[in-house]
Design an enzyme around this catalytic site. Structure first.
Site, PDB file in Angstrom:
ATOM      1  N   SER A 131       0.845  -1.193   0.000  1.00 42.13           N
ATOM      2  CA  SER A 131       0.000   0.000   0.000  1.00 42.13           C
ATOM      3  C   SER A 131       0.875   1.235   0.000  1.00 42.13           C
ATOM      4  CB  SER A 131      -0.911   0.025   1.233  1.00 42.13           C
ATOM      5  OG  SER A 131      -1.635   1.241   1.309  1.00 42.13           O
ATOM      6  N   TYR A 144      -1.828  -0.215  11.007  1.00 40.84           N
ATOM      7  CA  TYR A 144      -1.983  -0.652   9.611  1.00 40.84           C
ATOM      8  C   TYR A 144      -0.871  -0.084   8.736  1.00 40.84           C
ATOM      9  CZ  TYR A 144      -3.677  -1.023   4.848  1.00 40.84           C
ATOM     10  OH  TYR A 144      -3.765  -1.285   3.506  1.00 40.84           O
TER      11      TYR A 144
END
Length: 257
Positions: A131, A144
């Site tokens: 990501s 995260y």
């Protein structure tokens, strides 16, 4: 003999779209997720198996490997992962640990097991979903973003370690926010990013990743705006992207009721 692919996080979102692309390309599929599949065969053509298991645990990954059996894995799409919104001090230990164990521990364990066999064969393709979150401090999504920083860095290192294996491809897909169940599962429905209408289409993101791994590319950042964010994050003091992320992810930052 048909090519064989494993896709994790395959019940919805990017994983589901990667499964469609693999099925269209003639792969036999083992689709894995920690949530139920609506259709036993995932509604895809060809030879499709599904497995519901928790990839945050080594036992869950072993169940996946047992289901794959002795078949050579031609393609692994290591897409499983989830997020967790809110302030770090307010998060339950079991919740943030499950994020780390899914996104990092389970992924690393699966990659080691599959890549050992690919290395012995001298060929294979791996697409890992990282990501652009790994490039920026994730205020109100700190754990995260930290896990994605690990994955983005880890895959680059393993790619270098295996660079002599010319027929082993390891590609890192780095999307930005995608229109999936991710934000709902992360408890981020009331955030600006969770409510945004500009999130990427999972089918488009999956296609970017698919084309990249098939072309032997090392990394693909999906979307021009995401490329610009990564470029900016590389030169700005960390306090600036952290504050920008806060504006997107802070609980209550959304406007929709």
């Amino acid at each position: 003999m048909a090519k064989f692919a494993i896709v994790t996080g395959a019940s919805t979102g990017i994983g589901r779209e990667l499964a469609k692309l693999a099925a269209e390309d003639g792969y036999d599929l083992l689709l894995v997720a920690d949530t139920p599949f609506v259709d036993p065969s995932a509604g895809l053509p060809g030879n499709v198996e599904t497995l519901e298991t928790d990839l945050a645990t080594l036992e869950g990954v072993d169940r996946l490997l047992d289901a794959a059996g002795v078949r050579d894995v031609d393609l692994l799409c290591a897409n499983a992962g989830h997020g967790l919104g809110g302030g770090f001090l307010d998060q339950d230990v079991a919740e943030w640990r499950h994020v780390i164990d899914t996104n990092v521990t389970g992924t690393v364990y699966l990659l080691q097991k599959v890549l050992k066999r690919m290395s012995a064969r001298g060929e294979g393709k791996v697409l890992v979903t990282g990501s652009i979150a790994g490039w920026m401090p994730g205020s109100y999504q700190a754990v995260y973003n930290g896990t994605k920083a690990f994955i983005d860095n880890f895959t680059a290192a393993i790619r270098n370690e295996l660079k002599e294996h010319k027929n082993i491809i390891i590609t890192t897909l780095e999307p930005g926010p995608v229109e999936t169940e991710f934000f709902h599962r992360a408890g981020m429905d009331d955030t600006k990013v969770g409510q945004s209408d500009s999130k990427s289409d999972p089918a488009e993101v999956a296609k970017h990743g698919w084309d990249a791994v098939m072309a032997g590319k090392s990394t693909i950042i999906s979307g021009m705006m995401n490329k610009l964010q990564v470029a900016a994050a590389g030169v700005l003091p960390q306090s600036i992207p952290a504050e920008i992320h806060r504006g997107m992810a802070e609980p209550g930052s959304g406007t929709k009721e």
